[in-house]
Write an enzyme that holds these catalytic residues in place. Structure first.
Site, PDB file in Angstrom:
ATOM      1  N   GLY A   1       0.809  -1.210   0.000  1.00 44.34           N
ATOM      2  CA  GLY A   1       0.000   0.000   0.000  1.00 44.34           C
ATOM      3  C   GLY A   1       0.840   1.258   0.000  1.00 44.34           C
ATOM      4  O   GLY A   1       1.958   1.310  -0.501  1.00 44.34           O
ATOM      5  N   CYS A   2       0.306   2.307   0.626  1.00 43.96           N
ATOM      6  CA  CYS A   2       0.869   3.651   0.497  1.00 43.96           C
ATOM      7  C   CYS A   2       2.258   3.802   1.099  1.00 43.96           C
ATOM      8  O   CYS A   2       2.999   4.712   0.716  1.00 43.96           O
ATOM      9  CB  CYS A   2      -0.078   4.673   1.135  1.00 43.96           C
ATOM     10  SG  CYS A   2      -1.671   4.838   0.284  1.00 43.96           S
ATOM     11  N   TYR A   3       2.634   2.955   2.052  1.00 40.94           N
ATOM     12  CA  TYR A   3       3.940   3.122   2.697  1.00 40.94           C
ATOM     13  C   TYR A   3       5.054   2.335   2.019  1.00 40.94           C
ATOM     14  O   TYR A   3       6.211   2.359   2.462  1.00 40.94           O
ATOM     15  CB  TYR A   3       3.866   2.750   4.180  1.00 40.94           C
ATOM     16  CG  TYR A   3       3.554   1.304   4.481  1.00 40.94           C
ATOM     17  CD1 TYR A   3       4.548   0.336   4.437  1.00 40.94           C
ATOM     18  CD2 TYR A   3       2.272   0.912   4.835  1.00 40.94           C
ATOM     19  CE1 TYR A   3       4.270  -0.995   4.727  1.00 40.94           C
ATOM     20  CE2 TYR A   3       1.977  -0.409   5.125  1.00 40.94           C
ATOM     21  CZ  TYR A   3       2.985  -1.364   5.073  1.00 40.94           C
ATOM     22  OH  TYR A   3       2.699  -2.668   5.358  1.00 40.94           O
TER      23      TYR A   3
ATOM     24  N   PHE B   1       1.916   6.006   5.494  1.00 41.43           N
ATOM     25  CA  PHE B   1       1.007   5.223   6.326  1.00 41.43           C
ATOM     26  C   PHE B   1       0.214   4.275   5.434  1.00 41.43           C
ATOM     27  O   PHE B   1      -0.052   4.562   4.276  1.00 41.43           O
ATOM     28  CB  PHE B   1       0.038   6.143   7.062  1.00 41.43           C
ATOM     29  CG  PHE B   1       0.651   7.469   7.436  1.00 41.43           C
ATOM     30  CD1 PHE B   1       1.483   7.558   8.545  1.00 41.43           C
ATOM     31  CD2 PHE B   1       0.449   8.588   6.653  1.00 41.43           C
ATOM     32  CE1 PHE B   1       2.075   8.763   8.875  1.00 41.43           C
ATOM     33  CE2 PHE B   1       1.037   9.800   6.976  1.00 41.43           C
ATOM     34  CZ  PHE B   1       1.855   9.892   8.092  1.00 41.43           C
TER      35      PHE B   1
END
Length: 359
Positions: free
Chosen positions: A147-149, A345
């Site tokens: 994901g985003c991290y 995050f």
């Protein structure tokens, strides 16, 4: 160990010496609402306020829903489109990063690719390495579904390789979130509304070289996961693409951990948050940026790059932190020194951070 290196110190430093990005066509937020999402959500005024009030003015979409509604597509059809769209974007981003660093593709020792929005084999790591002329013996690492991290552990792995091997590495984050438009439902999920309002598409790349004379030296990375909050942010593979679960509690949970996570990253270097010159905070949404700024005591100028990327690009999942980092790097005067923290995050609920030093 190199002659003259202190005992226990890695023989090489790992320095970000080049960055590059590539984007599909842009679409304005109002145009996206008026042209597609208004009817998708039954012209609901409450949803319209959420959609237009999320801090995004425009973003990029490989699949413009006004022209190509993929909400009813199968996951297989979406993955085929992912391959067709992501490969040229990723290739362009890597080529620009290599050019920025003044490095040839043939010199790359490790190629790291992070993506959570598509899968195929042979993957982007193989396809792009071949198209750009990376050597047949280049090592490859694929970071999927974090994901985003994901940019942070990808950068950490690249930096570790560079320090140990003394050979350059390239990190690519390529995300096509527009492929995962979800079918309409009888009762709109506000988490899905926020997802559809925030996310955009991008490919971003960095070059990490051993002992680079100028750039951002990667000093360390850190991670903190609140496993008890794992259900607050999810990324589920369904028959109609990948579906994000997003709770409004996410900013509040991050608020309880961001102080300790940042302190743990900085303390071994004798630093505190007030000593950091630049902050590349992942723009997960306006509330998340607000919470991080409040907890760390950041001035508006220290989150300006993050908010600008959110406004102009949206949340591009793993690519976004690299976009903010690139903005900070290019805004620095030549020869400027100082520390930078990159922070992102994602599912877990996980906070990842990297400490870098301008040189």
């Amino acid at each position: 160990m190199r002659a003259g290196s202190p005992a226990g110190r890695p023989p090489h430093t790992a320095v970000v010496t080049g960055q590059g990005a590539a984007f599909p066509p842009a679409i304005g937020q109002r145009a996206a609402w008026d042209g597609y999402f208004a009817s998708h959500y039954g012209h609901d005024r409450k949803i319209e306020r959420i959609f237009l009030g999320c801090g995004v003015r425009a973003r990029h979409a490989a699949v413009d829903p006004r022209a190509d509604d993929v909400s009813g597509w199968t996951t297989g059809a979406r993955m085929r489109r992912y391959v067709a769209e992501s490969a040229p974007l990723g290739r362009d981003a890597v080529a620009r990063a290599l050019a920025d660093a003044g490095l040839a593709a043939a010199d790359v020792g490790l190629f790291v690719v992070a993506s959570c929005t598509g899968y195929a084999t042979p993957g982007l790591d193989i396809v792009i390495a071949g198209e750009l002329g990376m050597p047949a013996h280049v090592r490859r690492l694929l970071v999927g579904h974090m994901g985003c991290y994901a940019a942070i552990p990808a950068l950490g792995a690249a930096a570790d390789f560079v320090r140990a091997r003394g050979s350059p590495a390239v990190v690519l984050c390529a995300e096509l979130t527009s492929l995962h438009l979800q079918p309409p439902s009888a009762e709109p999920d506000l988490g899905q509304v926020v997802t559809h309002a925030l996310f955009g598409d991008a490919a971003a790349a960095v070059v990490v070289e051993p002992d680079g004379a100028a750039g951002l030296e990667v000093l360390d990375t850190a991670a903190m996961t609140d496993a008890g909050s794992a259900g607050l942010m999810t990324w589920e593979v369904t028959d109609h693409g990948f579906r994000m679960g997003l709770s409004p509690k996410v900013p509040d949970v991050l608020a309880t951990h961001v102080d300790d996570a940042v302190a743990g990253l900085l303390a071994p270097f004798g630093l505190a948050a007030g000593d950091v010159a630049g902050w590349a905070i992942h723009p997960g949404g306006p509330r998340i940026v607000d919470v991080v700024a409040e907890r760390l005591g950041l001035r508006p100028s220290q989150t300006a790059a993050t908010r600008d990327v959110l406004a102009r690009r949206g949340n591009c999942s793993s690519a976004t932190t690299l976009l903010v980092l690139d903005r900070l790097r290019r805004d620095q005067p030549p020869g400027a020194a100082g520390h930078v923290v990159a922070m992102a995050f994602g599912p877990g609920l996980t906070l990842c951070a990297a400490l870098l030093r301008a040189r």
